[in-house]
Design an enzyme around this catalytic site. Structure first.
Site, short mmCIF file in Angstrom:
data_model
loop_
_atom_site.label_atom_id
_atom_site.label_comp_id
_atom_site.label_asym_id
_atom_site.label_seq_id
_atom_site.Cartn_x
_atom_site.Cartn_y
_atom_site.Cartn_z
N TYR A 209 0.81 -1.23 0.00
CA TYR A 209 0.00 0.00 0.00
C TYR A 209 0.84 1.27 0.00
O TYR A 209 0.29 2.36 -0.11
CB TYR A 209 -0.96 0.02 1.19
CG TYR A 209 -0.33 -0.21 2.54
CD1 TYR A 209 0.33 0.80 3.21
CD2 TYR A 209 -0.42 -1.47 3.15
CE1 TYR A 209 0.90 0.58 4.45
CE2 TYR A 209 0.16 -1.70 4.39
CZ TYR A 209 0.82 -0.67 5.04
OH TYR A 209 1.39 -0.90 6.27
N LYS A 210 2.16 1.14 0.09
CA LYS A 210 3.03 2.33 0.06
C LYS A 210 3.41 2.61 -1.40
O LYS A 210 2.59 3.03 -2.19
CB LYS A 210 4.24 2.11 0.95
CG LYS A 210 3.90 1.88 2.43
CD LYS A 210 5.15 1.74 3.26
CE LYS A 210 4.86 1.30 4.68
NZ LYS A 210 4.12 2.30 5.48
#
Length: 397
Positions: A209-210
């Site tokens: 998710y980064k």
């Protein structure tokens, strides 16, 4: 390198927080909507089966996505799988490594993400076998690798400062001392070239998710080196890690290779979102990305230091020693970041005094860097951070 049109970014915003949550790829909404309509909606439970049986292949997605992520971290095909959360994958990797050694010391550093250390503490308590956690300063890790250490647990890029560990060098030193290595790539995957195969990593984990833009709550990944894949014992022996889940056997039999590290039901909707982001990452040259990242971060540091004398660089000065983020220290760092956000430059804050800025060359360019520097200079020079509204703490900093 620039692919700004591939991402949905609000007008007037310079987004320097992709190291915390990557922005939305423009094709993600349609990919997820198509999954809902054409797969879940039309196929119902049949979506779990492969396309040859008129399904959507949901059951195979974790391994297919694993191979796509594997290209970004230098993994051998078939040795990365996706699912669950990063904390669960840290638990699995660390527990498997501890089961492979009689030594009782876990070595980590103070730059490791606290959650990894929490997992280590909880696992030690659960095992009740006298393990201990040795946490040292990042610079001291190499000298602390000795015959008492069983597992080295490190995050390659320090979440606060961006300090970059020498994965290959530390892994080689650890192996010479009979120590197994677990690497957390949460701030590495999609930020810089990683080569777990060449480095000799035993286990590696990371989130999507980064930098990888899988979206909030996107599933994590785990890598198990081929030499361990057939023998690593999954401490969380979940149904999906069974060799034959639908045989419904009474006792657990681990699946083949890294597949045994699957635990719960795959998050199919979230994996559809991750597939859309991987369509972008499949086309990225990581060496080119790294060079662009260094150009941007060097420009940013020079600009901030020239205009903001009150800010102290917390990241390593040499670009080869840091990831794709730059951090500065200031006693009023939280309020200063909030003031920057109000002016359209989104970074974040990490206690006690770190102002953190992440750089992704896919949607950040030199003009963005110069504009961000101008905003930060105004915030600091005019002391905008003194406004009381910027001191109100949110649940997420």
């Amino acid at each position: 390198m620039l692919r700004r049109g591939s991402f949905s970014l609000p007008e007037g915003v310079i987004y320097l927080d992709g190291n915390s949550l990557g922005p939305l790829p423009i094709h993600t909404p349609e990919r997820v909507a198509r999954m809902l309509r054409e797969e879940w909606g039309a196929m119902l439970i049949g979506g779990w089966n492969g396309v040859t049986r008129n399904g959507a292949g949901w059951m195979e997605q974790p391994m297919k996505l694993g191979d796509r992520i594997g290209r970004l971290i230098g993994a051998e095909p078939g040795h990365v799988t996706v699912g669950d959360t990063l904390s669960i994958k840290v638990f699995q990797a660390l527990a498997s490594a501890l089961a492979m050694t009689d030594r009782k010391v876990i070595l980590s550093d103070s730059g490791n993400f606290p959650s990894d250390l929490y997992i280590a503490e909880g696992l030690m308590g659960t095992l009740g076998q006298g393990h201990s956690l040795r946490v040292v300063e990042p610079e001291a890790v190499a000298d602390e690798i000795d015959g008492e250490v069983g597992v080295l647990l490190l995050t390659e890029v320090d979440y606060r400062t961006g300090r970059l560990h020498d994965m290959a060098g530390l892994t080689a030193r650890a192996h010479q001392a009979g120590v197994l290595c677990v690497w957390d790539l949460a701030h590495s995957a999609g930020a810089l070239p990683v080569d777990v195969r060449r480095a000799g990593a035993d286990f590696a984990v990371g989130c999507t998710y980064k930098y990888l833009n899988g979206g909030p709550g996107a599933p994590a990944f785990i890598y198990v080196a081929p030499r361990h894949a057939g023998s690593a014992r999954p401490a969380l022996s979940g149904w999906l890690g069974h060799d034959a889940p639908f045989a419904f056997e009474r006792s657990y039999r681990p699946g083949d290779g890294v597949a045994r590290m699957r635990v719960g039901t795959p998050p199919v909707i979230q994996m559809a979102a991750l597939e859309a982001s991987m369509d972008i990452w499949d086309t990225v040259d990581l060496q080119e990305l790294r060079l662009a990242s260094i150009r941007l971060t060097e420009r940013f540091i020079a600009g901030v230091e020239a205009t903001c004398p009150d800010l102290e660089l917390a990241s390593p000065r040499h670009p080869a020693a840091r990831g794709s983020q730059v951090s500065f220290q200031h006693p009023e760092g939280y309020a200063a970041i909030q003031a920057c956000i109000a002016q359209g430059v989104i970074g974040d804050f990490r206690a006690p005094d770190i102002m953190r800025f992440g750089f992704t060359p896919l949607y950040i360019d030199e003009d963005d860097v110069d504009a961000a520097v101008a905003v930060i200079a105004r915030v600091m020079g005019e002391r905008l951070w003194e406004d009381p509204r910027y001191r109100e703490r949110g649940a997420v900093t």
